[in-house]
Design an enzyme around this catalytic site. Structure first.
Site, PDB file in Angstrom:
ATOM      1  N   CYS A 165     -70.705 -21.562-122.031  1.00  0.00           N
ATOM      2  CA  CYS A 165     -71.225 -21.026-120.655  1.00  0.00           C
ATOM      3  C   CYS A 165     -70.777 -21.227-119.506  1.00  0.00           C
ATOM      4  O   CYS A 165     -70.210 -20.471-118.325  1.00  0.00           O
ATOM      5  CB  CYS A 165     -72.903 -20.674-120.908  1.00  0.00           C
TER       6      CYS A 165
ATOM      7  N   CYS B 239     -70.693 -17.472-119.999  1.00  0.00           N
ATOM      8  CA  CYS B 239     -70.802 -16.047-118.840  1.00  0.00           C
ATOM      9  C   CYS B 239     -70.393 -16.243-117.475  1.00  0.00           C
ATOM     10  O   CYS B 239     -70.907 -15.901-116.631  1.00  0.00           O
ATOM     11  CB  CYS B 239     -72.691 -16.884-118.787  1.00  0.00           C
TER      12      CYS B 239
ATOM     13  N   LYS C 153     -66.890 -15.930-116.401  1.00  0.00           N
ATOM     14  CA  LYS C 153     -67.006 -14.371-116.495  1.00  0.00           C
ATOM     15  C   LYS C 153     -67.690 -13.344-116.401  1.00  0.00           C
ATOM     16  O   LYS C 153     -66.970 -12.286-115.304  1.00  0.00           O
ATOM     17  CB  LYS C 153     -67.631 -13.795-118.551  1.00  0.00           C
TER      18      LYS C 153
ATOM     19  N   TYR D 254     -67.267  -8.463-127.541  1.00  0.00           N
ATOM     20  CA  TYR D 254     -67.549  -8.059-126.790  1.00  0.00           C
ATOM     21  C   TYR D 254     -67.006  -9.063-124.878  1.00  0.00           C
ATOM     22  O   TYR D 254     -66.324  -8.792-123.834  1.00  0.00           O
ATOM     23  CB  TYR D 254     -69.261  -8.270-125.854  1.00  0.00           C
TER      24      TYR D 254
ATOM     25  N   GLU E  20     -65.239  -7.768-122.235  1.00  0.00           N
ATOM     26  CA  GLU E  20     -64.956  -8.157-121.168  1.00  0.00           C
ATOM     27  C   GLU E  20     -63.750  -8.407-120.854  1.00  0.00           C
ATOM     28  O   GLU E  20     -64.368  -7.656-119.114  1.00  0.00           O
ATOM     29  CB  GLU E  20     -66.201  -9.168-121.364  1.00  0.00           C
TER      30      GLU E  20
ATOM     31  N   HIS F  24     -88.298   4.329-106.593  1.00  0.00           N
ATOM     32  CA  HIS F  24     -87.224   5.368-105.824  1.00  0.00           C
ATOM     33  C   HIS F  24     -86.288   4.859-104.693  1.00  0.00           C
ATOM     34  O   HIS F  24     -86.944   4.921-103.862  1.00  0.00           O
ATOM     35  CB  HIS F  24     -87.940   6.586-105.475  1.00  0.00           C
TER      36      HIS F  24
ATOM     37  N   GLU G 269     -85.023   3.733-112.712  1.00  0.00           N
ATOM     38  CA  GLU G 269     -86.498   4.880-112.759  1.00  0.00           C
ATOM     39  C   GLU G 269     -86.282   5.042-113.269  1.00  0.00           C
ATOM     40  O   GLU G 269     -87.343   6.299-113.902  1.00  0.00           O
ATOM     41  CB  GLU G 269     -86.708   4.949-111.273  1.00  0.00           C
TER      42      GLU G 269
END
Lengths: 650, 501
Positions: free
Chosen positions: B65, B70, B73, B207, B211, B476, B481
């Site tokens: 990681c 992660c 990346k 992935y 990525e 908003h 939302e």
């Protein structure tokens, strides 16, 4: 005056039978469901649901539909108890008026108690008599007699079918449009009146209300422009290379934003047309019960009538009432379409509007000062508010605390010109002077309720604030008049709340639904340079409600991964939750200060709706690497006094 | 070959603490587990060793990681996103002088320096918590003893009452493709390249593949993805195809249904790749500066001599078999993270599994890790966040007639002024059909998908129903939302595209 529309063809009757209501031709006759007083609805409902293990929610649903059928289908519907003297008085009143009414004696049907409970859900009134006149909830005995005295009852009784519209909505903002469209979807004839009175600086705009034209939408887009300025700075650290000189062009930005807004105005108009809602660009004022006068830009007047009204006129920025304010100052009504860069700006006020505007202007490279009378972001968690303020201060916004302007004077005309502002201390005799290109007032907003004839029909408003008190079904003291949005007393001034309230109101009025707008745990976000998202209670409010010793507050700083390489401040972004120790550590307040705070907060708000607890936060896996994941690893309590600054890595 | 770290700590006879040992693999989980155990007053050691990649890339403490996963990346993803923002900026009034160029070297240095600071941070953290750290490559001698070898070849024996294996996985190289190992790189190398990889062929559709291809395209490099079958296997396939559709719209090339057969180095140093198009059966060729394999990962178990301790693995996956308590076939030896069979290969799950394990071992709690409804996000150019079941899985588990899928396309407000295409911004919520319509899965494709998904993951954990989510008032204007506004069911056949505003 418009001609009353022709009656629509009768709709199919769901249960044909003798109709014991109505007099003359009634264009709603088609919707009247047959009801026999001799066959009390209570019994019929029971017969049609022979207790064969049907769920209670289905039974309730059927009962509700049955009651709404009675209310819809009878000119006068009285829910009564045979022994109640108040009920008898009401029955005598209608009898003396020669009006036939349908009466359901709750004490004489098997499910009277259920009916009473359901009525209290529908009307928020538990007692009998409970009276409906032409589908309008009249109230009890006293209110019926009052209405009789004021003439409203006679008016309501006449109204049968002669109204131009089922519903007129005054105000074409988020709440009004949502309500109008939903009512139209439910087959009602609806009109929206919308008229923007130009600001003192002459700014005006199209359909859609504050949010679309001078609120959320342009605000967030300008905020994005400011964030992009920050991104440009960051990008060099991430290896991007381009000319050193980066300037911002105000006109390019506002033109792009205004183009987008125009497309939204157009979209709203189109959407109303598609749903056959009549849109009239006129100013609406009540002239008598059920009648409104609409005045257009040219001063031509037209009058319309409707069975029901929804007031959704919203608010407009407040002025100080000092020398020079209306002549020379602008407000958020003007800023987003300002045709020139405002230059050196004084923002007066510490509302979220004030801080958002100040943040945007600073982010675009302008010299900005905020003049604050007392606290920042009143009503929000004050620890968070101060953190918002101090981040702004560290990033170039100047704050003048405890001063209020007393005079604004023009030194030079121009775009922008030059203004001299004199301010005095709130704590002593001291006065200061400053010269700015622009002064933006953001000290609060006033309801647009005082010049629309509400007094003519007796709708009560709060004399001081102009706000309209309503019950929990958004009904004013005048039964056929409802209100949604920012003008409601004691409710939240937020677009999505107004939309929700408007939609649900229409569904209750015309769709036989019961669901009320829930004003609890509404999330919101302040789009200051460092965004602040929250849901539930502030720490102050939580302490006031639950007492400090019953709460546990967990908090931490966090450093967004994207900020590390960009070299942005550590120990600035901050997360805090407030838990009720004696309710299973339920999360009653959620606060986050950091990038994309709105995106982060939304899902947690949904979780709070479902009873979020600290344990559930702990049990949930984080998404790595995000800011949101910080809430799954909160360990330090405020009461422990432990250090929450971040060292090294996460 | 392998990164290996192990943490273990033990209580000696008579309740006194003494070094006995422990062993096994580290990385983030090793540290989390080690640190957690140490905090509970135990004597703990972490054994970590990074076997250099075939290209010779190596790194420090912290595991995949931090070093090759992660963290770098997401940072390079951010660099690519910033490129997009530079293009947006003129629409918002910023005058940015052309040309805009990207300097890989500068970015890589910044990212690598940050990762090194994290390595240092992990070291300090272990020290602070009195966890002994050994930079040695470990293998089992017996069920309580491991042997560690330093880079210099020196051996150390360590013994422990409990041993946790957290050695993770490493990228897989294809075994039958000529030139693959000699000339190709993997995600172990890409983040540590000093120079830009140039025109790149990414092989794979995991992935990791998407990525990497996404950020390389975003940084302006000519990038091609070669995939044999479907993108993002195991993820919702509708979402996956939207992910690749967006990438294609941003300039990533896709060679679908193709498999490479040969990589050759040309005299000018370029790599000539030959591949077969499985649809037409034809052979094609192309020239690239870099070939990146992202065809999967293999667990780091082979050099551990697991048989010496009697630890069982799945012969196919080579992963270690574990029970709900994370115990292997040998009760005092545990395995967590990517090396354990049937676990999601995600950092936060490994961290939590490690922490909970330490607490169970030392009597602090009985909680076992709940591996259901783990949220995750794929940081492709348009980010994809999800939690719970994919549409396919929901249908398979509950039957199509019992599942209701609500969905919508939406346009992020920021896209409007920037004139960005939002054709792939899409949300779907998979629910049970029966009221109150329990939410089974949420899938969100759009900016900041990770931030959006996190809170909703909590909601699903709380047993949220469709109705409850709909009763949540939106914030908003945000993208999140839109989740609270999903009204159109797939079954209705109504158009889920954006109308008006």
């Amino acid at each position: 005056m418009a001609q009353p529309p022709l009656p629509p063809p009768p709709r199919a009757q769901t249960s044909p039978g003798p109709v014991k209501v109505g007099t003359a031709p009634n264009r709603r006759l088609g919707s009247v469901r047959g009801v026999l007083v001799s066959s009390p609805p209570g019994r019929r409902a029971r017969l049609s649901s022979p207790g064969t293990g049907r769920s209670s929610s289905e039974a309730r649903e059927e009962l509700r539909r049955r009651l709404l059928g009675l209310i819809e289908g009878n000119r006068v519907m009285i829910f009564s108890k045979s022994y109640c003297p108040h009920c008898t008085r009401v029955k005598e009143l209608f009898s003396s008026l020669g009006v036939q009414c349908n009466i359901l004696e709750l004490d004489q049907v098997d499910d009277g108690a259920n009916v009473q409970e359901m009525l209290s859900e529908i009307t928020n009134q538990r007692t009998v008599p409970n009276i409906f006149v032409n589908k309008v909830h009249m109230g009890g005995c006293d209110r019926t007699f009052q209405a009789h005295q004021s003439g409203l009852l006679q008016k309501l009784l006449q109204e049968d079918s002669t109204y131009d519209y089922d519903l007129i909505v005054i105000g074409g903002g988020s709440g009004g449009l949502a309500c109008a469209q939903e009512a139209a979807i439910l087959g009602k004839k609806v009109m929206v009146l919308d008229f923007v009175v130009p600001s003192p600086q002459g700014t005006s705009w199209g359909l859609g209300g504050t949010c679309v034209n001078v609120g959320c939408v342009p605000k967030k887009l300008m905020h994005q422009a400011a964030l992009l300025g920050q991104a440009l700075n960051d990008s060099r650290k991430f290896g991007w290379e381009y000319g050193q000189q980066v300037k911002h062009n105000w006109e390019t930005m506002t033109e792009a934003i205004q183009n987008h807004i125009s497309s939204l105005n157009w979209g709203h108009k189109l959407s109303l047309r598609e749903k056959s809602v009549d849109y009239v660009n006129s100013y609406g004022e009540f002239v008598e019960h059920h009648r409104i006068k609409a005045t257009n830009r040219k001063g031509q007047e037209t009058s319309y009538t409707a069975a029901k009204f929804v007031i959704a006129t919203g608010e407009r920025p407040r002025y100080l009432g000092i020398q020079g304010d209306k002549e020379y100052c602008i407000t958020s009504d003007d800023l987003f379409s300002l045709p020139y860069c405002p230059g050196k700006t004084l923002v007066v006020g510490a509302s979220y509007v004030a801080l958002e505007c100040a943040g945007v202007l600073t982010g675009l490279g302008l010299d900005v000062t905020v003049m604050v009378r007392s606290v920042l972001l009143r009503g929000f968690d004050q620890e968070m508010a101060e953190r918002v303020g101090s981040y702004m201060e560290q990033h170039g916004v100047k704050f003048l605390r405890k001063f209020i302007p007393v005079m604004v004077q023009q030194l030079e005309k121009g775009s922008p010109g030059k203004l001299k502002v004199v301010a005095k201390s709130t704590e002593g005799p001291e006065t200061i002077e400053g010269v700015y290109n622009t002064v933006l007032l953001a000290i609060g907003r006033d309801s647009c309720t005082r010049k629309m004839g509400l007094d003519k029909i007796g709708v009560k408003i709060n004399k001081k604030t102009g706000k309209i008190p309503v019950n929990d079904v958004e009904q004013t003291n005048v039964p056929y008049v409802y209100a949604v949005g920012d003008i409601l007393e004691g409710k939240l001034e937020l677009t999505p709340v107004a939309i929700q309230a408007g939609k649900l109101l229409a569904r209750r009025l015309f769709g036989g639904r019961l669901e009320k707008c829930d004003y609890i745990n509404v999330p919101t976000t302040v789009f200051t340079p460092l965004e602040y998202g929250c849901c539930g209670l502030s720490e102050e409010k939580a302490i006031e409600v639950y007492k400090k010793e019953n709460l546990e507050v967990y908090h931490t700083f966090f450093w967004p991964l994207e900020w590390t390489v960009a070299g942005r401040d550590n120990n600035t972004c901050y997360a805090k939750i407030i838990c009720n120790k004696f309710d299973n550590y339920r999360v009653i307040g959620f606060h986050v200060l950091g990038p994309n705070a709105g995106e982060v907060t939304q899902g947690f708000a949904a979780a709070m709706k479902c009873g979020l607890t600290k344990q559930l936060l702990d049990d949930t896996i984080g998404i790595h690497p995000t800011c949101g994941e910080v809430f799954t690893t909160l360990e330090i309590t405020k009461s422990s006094g432990l250090d929450i600054t971040q060292k090294g890595c996460g | 070959m392998a990164v290996m770290a192990m943490a273990a700590a033990l209580r000696g006879p008579g309740g006194r603490f003494r070094w006995r040992t422990q062993a096994t693999a580290g990385g983030v989980r090793g540290s989390a587990r080690g640190a957690a155990a140490a905090q509970l007053g135990k004597k703990v050691a972490v054994v970590d060793y990074v076997e250099p990649s075939p290209r010779g890339t190596r790194w420090g403490l912290g595991g995949t990681c931090v070093n090759v996963g992660c963290i770098p990346k997401k940072l390079i993803h951010q660099a690519a996103l910033l490129g997009g923002m530079i293009r947006d900026a003129p629409h918002y009034g910023w005058d940015v002088a052309q040309p805009v160029l990207h300097d890989w070297r500068k970015m890589a240095e910044a990212v690598q320096n940050y990762v090194k600071s994290l390595n240092w941070g992990h070291r300090v953290q272990l020290q602070d918590r009195k966890v002994k750290y050994f930079n040695i490559k470990a293998s089992f001698v017996n069920e309580h003893t491991i042997c560690g070898v330093t880079k210099g070849g020196k051996e150390t024996l360590l013994s422990a009452e409990h041993i946790v294996i957290a050695t993770g996985g490493r990228p897989r190289y294809p075994t039958h493709i000529e030139g693959a190992l000699e000339y190709g790189i993997t995600s172990d190398d890409i983040f540590w390249l000093k120079e830009s990889p140039g025109k790149t062929l990414v092989v794979g559709a995991s992935y990791v593949a998407l990525e990497c291809a996404g950020f390389l395209t975003g940084l302006g490099l000519d990038t091609t993805v070669m995939m044999r079958s479907i993108p993002l296997r195991g993820f919702d396939q509708q979402m996956s195809s939207l992910v690749t559709a967006y990438m294609a719209s941003q300039g990533t090339r896709f060679l679908k249904h193709c498999t490479p057969s040969r990589v050759q180095k040309l005299p000018d140093g370029q790599l000539q790749v030959t591949w077969e198009d499985l649809t037409s059966g034809k052979e094609n060729m192309g020239t690239f500066s870099t070939v990146l394999w992202a065809i999967g990962r293999i667990p780091e178990t082979r050099s551990l001599n697991l048989e010496n301790a009697g630890i069982n693995t799945n012969p196919n996956s080579q992963k270690i078999l574990v029970d709900a308590q994370e115990a292997t076939s040998v009760p005092h030896i545990y395995a967590i993270g990517d090396v354990a069979e049937g676990r999601p290969e995600l950092t936060p799950t490994a961290i939590m599994a490690g922490k909970l394990l330490a607490r169970r071992l030392y009597g602090q709690s009985l909680d076992v890790m709940d591996y259901s409804n783990v949220p995750t996000t794929v940081f492709t150019p348009l980010e994809y966040g999800c939690v719970g079941l994919s549409e396919e899985e929901a249908m398979a588990r509950h039957g199509e007639e019992h599942v209701e899928v609500y969905h919508a396309y939406y346009k992020p407000l920021e896209f409007t002024v920037a004139e960005r295409d939002a054709s792939q911004c899409y949300i779907k919520m998979v629910c049970l059909r029966k009221p109150p319509q329990l939410v089974l899965g949420l899938h969100f494709l759009g900016p900041n998908a990770g931030e959006v998904t996190q809170g909703f993951a909590l909601g699903i954990k709380c047993g949220a129903s469709y109705e409850q989510v709909m009763r949540t008032v939106g914030i908003h204007p945000t993208c999140a939302e839109e989740v609270a506004k999903l009204r159109i069911s797939k079954r209705s056949g109504l158009d889920p595209t954006v109308t008006g505003c």
